[in-house]
Design a protein around this motif. Structure first.
Motif, PDB file in Angstrom:
ATOM      1  N   ASN A   1       0.823  -1.208   0.000  1.00 45.70           N
ATOM      2  CA  ASN A   1       0.000   0.000   0.000  1.00 45.70           C
ATOM      3  C   ASN A   1       0.860   1.262   0.000  1.00 45.70           C
ATOM      4  O   ASN A   1       0.509   2.257  -0.641  1.00 45.70           O
ATOM      5  N   ARG A   2       1.989   1.222   0.722  1.00 46.17           N
ATOM      6  CA  ARG A   2       2.897   2.370   0.719  1.00 46.17           C
ATOM      7  C   ARG A   2       3.487   2.602  -0.673  1.00 46.17           C
ATOM      8  O   ARG A   2       3.575   3.739  -1.140  1.00 46.17           O
ATOM      9  N   ILE A   3       3.889   1.510  -1.335  1.00 50.88           N
ATOM     10  CA  ILE A   3       4.420   1.637  -2.701  1.00 50.88           C
ATOM     11  C   ILE A   3       3.358   2.234  -3.620  1.00 50.88           C
ATOM     12  O   ILE A   3       3.629   3.136  -4.429  1.00 50.88           O
ATOM     13  N   ARG A   4       2.126   1.728  -3.498  1.00 51.08           N
ATOM     14  CA  ARG A   4       1.030   2.234  -4.343  1.00 51.08           C
ATOM     15  C   ARG A   4       0.781   3.722  -4.098  1.00 51.08           C
ATOM     16  O   ARG A   4       0.665   4.508  -5.041  1.00 51.08           O
ATOM     17  N   ASP A   5       0.702   4.124  -2.824  1.00 54.71           N
ATOM     18  CA  ASP A   5       0.408   5.526  -2.510  1.00 54.71           C
ATOM     19  C   ASP A   5       1.493   6.457  -3.039  1.00 54.71           C
ATOM     20  O   ASP A   5       1.200   7.547  -3.568  1.00 54.71           O
ATOM     21  N   ASN A   6       2.749   6.049  -2.892  1.00 50.24           N
ATOM     22  CA  ASN A   6       3.841   6.877  -3.418  1.00 50.24           C
ATOM     23  C   ASN A   6       3.810   6.937  -4.947  1.00 50.24           C
ATOM     24  O   ASN A   6       4.071   7.980  -5.551  1.00 50.24           O
ATOM     25  N   ALA A   7       3.485   5.794  -5.569  1.00 46.92           N
ATOM     26  CA  ALA A   7       3.431   5.757  -7.034  1.00 46.92           C
ATOM     27  C   ALA A   7       2.266   6.592  -7.565  1.00 46.92           C
ATOM     28  O   ALA A   7       2.370   7.193  -8.645  1.00 46.92           O
ATOM     29  N   ILE A   8       1.161   6.642  -6.830  1.00 46.94           N
ATOM     30  CA  ILE A   8       0.006   7.437  -7.264  1.00 46.94           C
ATOM     31  C   ILE A   8       0.405   8.894  -7.442  1.00 46.94           C
ATOM     32  O   ILE A   8       0.062   9.550  -8.435  1.00 46.94           O
ATOM     33  N   THR A   9       1.147   9.411  -6.472  1.00 50.77           N
ATOM     34  CA  THR A   9       1.542  10.818  -6.521  1.00 50.77           C
ATOM     35  C   THR A   9       2.411  11.114  -7.739  1.00 50.77           C
ATOM     36  O   THR A   9       2.206  12.109  -8.447  1.00 50.77           O
ATOM     37  N   GLU A  10       3.388  10.248  -7.988  1.00 55.40           N
ATOM     38  CA  GLU A  10       4.302  10.498  -9.107  1.00 55.40           C
ATOM     39  C   GLU A  10       3.646  10.231 -10.452  1.00 55.40           C
ATOM     40  O   GLU A  10       3.931  10.926 -11.439  1.00 55.40           O
ATOM     41  N   ALA A  11       2.778   9.219 -10.515  1.00 52.92           N
ATOM     42  CA  ALA A  11       2.157   8.876 -11.802  1.00 52.92           C
ATOM     43  C   ALA A  11       1.116   9.905 -12.211  1.00 52.92           C
ATOM     44  O   ALA A  11       0.734   9.963 -13.392  1.00 52.92           O
ATOM     45  N   ARG A  12       0.656  10.718 -11.273  1.00 50.85           N
ATOM     46  CA  ARG A  12      -0.349  11.722 -11.618  1.00 50.85           C
ATOM     47  C   ARG A  12       0.177  12.712 -12.657  1.00 50.85           C
ATOM     48  O   ARG A  12      -0.588  13.225 -13.476  1.00 50.85           O
ATOM     49  N   SER A  13       1.481  12.970 -12.635  1.00 49.39           N
ATOM     50  CA  SER A  13       2.065  13.895 -13.620  1.00 49.39           C
ATOM     51  C   SER A  13       2.017  13.328 -15.033  1.00 49.39           C
ATOM     52  O   SER A  13       2.151  14.067 -16.015  1.00 49.39           O
ATOM     53  N   LEU A  14       1.842  11.999 -15.149  1.00 49.40           N
ATOM     54  CA  LEU A  14       1.719  11.362 -16.463  1.00 49.40           C
ATOM     55  C   LEU A  14       0.267  11.234 -16.897  1.00 49.40           C
ATOM     56  O   LEU A  14      -0.008  10.671 -17.966  1.00 49.40           O
ATOM     57  N   GLY A  15      -0.642  11.699 -16.065  1.00 47.09           N
ATOM     58  CA  GLY A  15      -2.053  11.529 -16.373  1.00 47.09           C
ATOM     59  C   GLY A  15      -2.563  10.145 -16.048  1.00 47.09           C
ATOM     60  O   GLY A  15      -3.656   9.757 -16.471  1.00 47.09           O
ATOM     61  N   LEU A  16      -1.775   9.364 -15.283  1.00 47.87           N
ATOM     62  CA  LEU A  16      -2.141   7.986 -14.935  1.00 47.87           C
ATOM     63  C   LEU A  16      -2.671   7.921 -13.508  1.00 47.87           C
ATOM     64  O   LEU A  16      -2.244   8.681 -12.633  1.00 47.87           O
ATOM     65  N   GLU A  17      -3.554   6.982 -13.293  1.00 51.85           N
ATOM     66  CA  GLU A  17      -4.055   6.691 -11.951  1.00 51.85           C
ATOM     67  C   GLU A  17      -3.645   5.258 -11.586  1.00 51.85           C
ATOM     68  O   GLU A  17      -4.117   4.302 -12.201  1.00 51.85           O
ATOM     69  N   VAL A  18      -2.752   5.134 -10.613  1.00 50.95           N
ATOM     70  CA  VAL A  18      -2.326   3.800 -10.162  1.00 50.95           C
ATOM     71  C   VAL A  18      -3.381   3.278  -9.192  1.00 50.95           C
ATOM     72  O   VAL A  18      -3.639   3.893  -8.155  1.00 50.95           O
ATOM     73  N   ILE A  19      -3.960   2.157  -9.527  1.00 47.87           N
ATOM     74  CA  ILE A  19      -5.050   1.595  -8.720  1.00 47.87           C
ATOM     75  C   ILE A  19      -4.522   0.630  -7.669  1.00 47.87           C
ATOM     76  O   ILE A  19      -4.978   0.624  -6.522  1.00 47.87           O
ATOM     77  N   ASP A  20      -3.546  -0.184  -8.044  1.00 48.22           N
ATOM     78  CA  ASP A  20      -3.042  -1.178  -7.092  1.00 48.22           C
ATOM     79  C   ASP A  20      -1.636  -1.592  -7.492  1.00 48.22           C
ATOM     80  O   ASP A  20      -1.279  -1.556  -8.674  1.00 48.22           O
ATOM     81  N   VAL A  21      -0.862  -1.989  -6.498  1.00 49.71           N
ATOM     82  CA  VAL A  21       0.478  -2.543  -6.718  1.00 49.71           C
ATOM     83  C   VAL A  21       0.583  -3.808  -5.879  1.00 49.71           C
ATOM     84  O   VAL A  21       0.281  -3.799  -4.681  1.00 49.71           O
ATOM     85  N   ARG A  22       1.016  -4.896  -6.470  1.00 56.54           N
ATOM     86  CA  ARG A  22       1.141  -6.186  -5.777  1.00 56.54           C
ATOM     87  C   ARG A  22       2.553  -6.731  -5.951  1.00 56.54           C
ATOM     88  O   ARG A  22       3.136  -6.627  -7.042  1.00 56.54           O
TER      89      ARG A  22
END
Length: 289
Positions: free
Chosen positions: A145-166
């Motif tokens: 969940n920590r990896i996902r939350d951090n990735a969400i912030t950075e991926a937002r600049s690409l116009g992407l929404e990260v939903i989950d990381v496993r």
């Protein structure tokens, strides 16, 4: 005839122009209308849409949730036990305008390469801040969940929404497996030896306590028996004294009979006594002869 000759090409051009100005937006897609590379219109609703032929072009992007595999990644937790991690992410293109501005004509392929870099960096950062046993334990969920939350912030600049990381696989590098297994065996053997030592210590305490209890019980029993024996002897002596006081001659006779019974038993024992000994007082007649 000449009029028909001119009208037919014009009609064909008009029809071709109309057809080239119409495009269909699929319900699984989002479309961008570009004019000289600049975003003019965003079409997100499915159905027919229009553009200016030759001047404008249409680019479509998948609006569904997409998956991205992250190849084997080697990370080093706090305890320096290297791990090889495989992960995958689920994401979607949330803002097509931002997405187009970020990746340009590179499209999804370029976006996924950048997303890979984000996921790898965040995986290294998060897993490098904890011990390896935490990565392999039930805390793994919170780490993902920590990896996902951090990735969400950075991926937002690409116009992407990260939903989950496993994290799919978390293993030790092959070169470290044997050394790690040996260390694990040594740790388990040490823990087993500690448990055995503690068990032996507890057993010694129990045995010592049991031995002490036995000694105390036996001592108390002996003390009680000595008290009872002393009380019985006192009662016996009291009875003897009372009997002696009541009839001294009968008492003397009774004691002599007991002495005869104890001494004149079968066996090889011999007694050498004078016939006139007091021991034989009651073997004579009434005058003691």
């Amino acid at each position: 005839m000449k009029k028909t000759t001119y009208l037919l090409p014009i009609l064909v051009i008009v029809v071709a122009g109309v057809l080239s100005s119409v495009f269909i937006v699929d319900e699984r897609e989002k479309a961008l209308v570009l004019q000289f590379g600049r975003v003019v219109t965003v079409k997100e609703d499915p159905g027919l849409a229009f553009k200016i032929p030759l001047i404008q072009e249409v680019v479509t992007y998948d609006d569904r949730i997409l998956s991205r595999e992250v190849g084997p990644l080697e990370v080093t937790p706090l305890d320096d036990r290297r791990l090889v991690v495989d992960a995958f992410a689920r994401y979607r293109i949330a803002d097509v305008t931002q997405f187009r501005q970020a990746v340009g004509a590179g499209g999804v392929e370029l976006a996924e390469r950048r997303l890979d870099n984000i996921l790898r960096a965040q995986t290294r950062e998060v897993l490098g801040s904890v011990r390896s046993d935490q990565v392999l334990s039930t805390e793994r969920e919170s780490l993902m969940n920590r990896i996902r939350d951090n990735a969400i912030t950075e991926a937002r600049s690409l116009g992407l929404e990260v939903i989950d990381v496993r994290l799919k696989r978390t293993d030790l590098p092959q070169a470290n497996l044997e050394a790690t297994f040996s260390r694990m065996r040594a740790e388990r053997e040490r823990e087993a030896a500690d448990e055995i030592a503690r068990g032996e210590e507890a057993a010694q305490r129990k045995r010592a306590q049991a031995d002490r209890t036995v000694v105390e019980l036996v001592s108390d029993a002996k003390r009680q028996s000595e008290i009872s024996r002393g009380e019985a002897d006192a009662q016996r002596n009291a009875i003897f004294a009372q009997a002696f006081g009541a009839d001294p001659e009968f008492f003397e006779f009774y004691r002599s009979l007991n002495a005869y019974r104890a001494s004149l038993t079968g066996g090889t024992s011999s007694m050498v006594l004078s016939p006139n000994s007091e021991f034989f007082n009651y073997f004579g007649d009434s005058q003691g002869r």
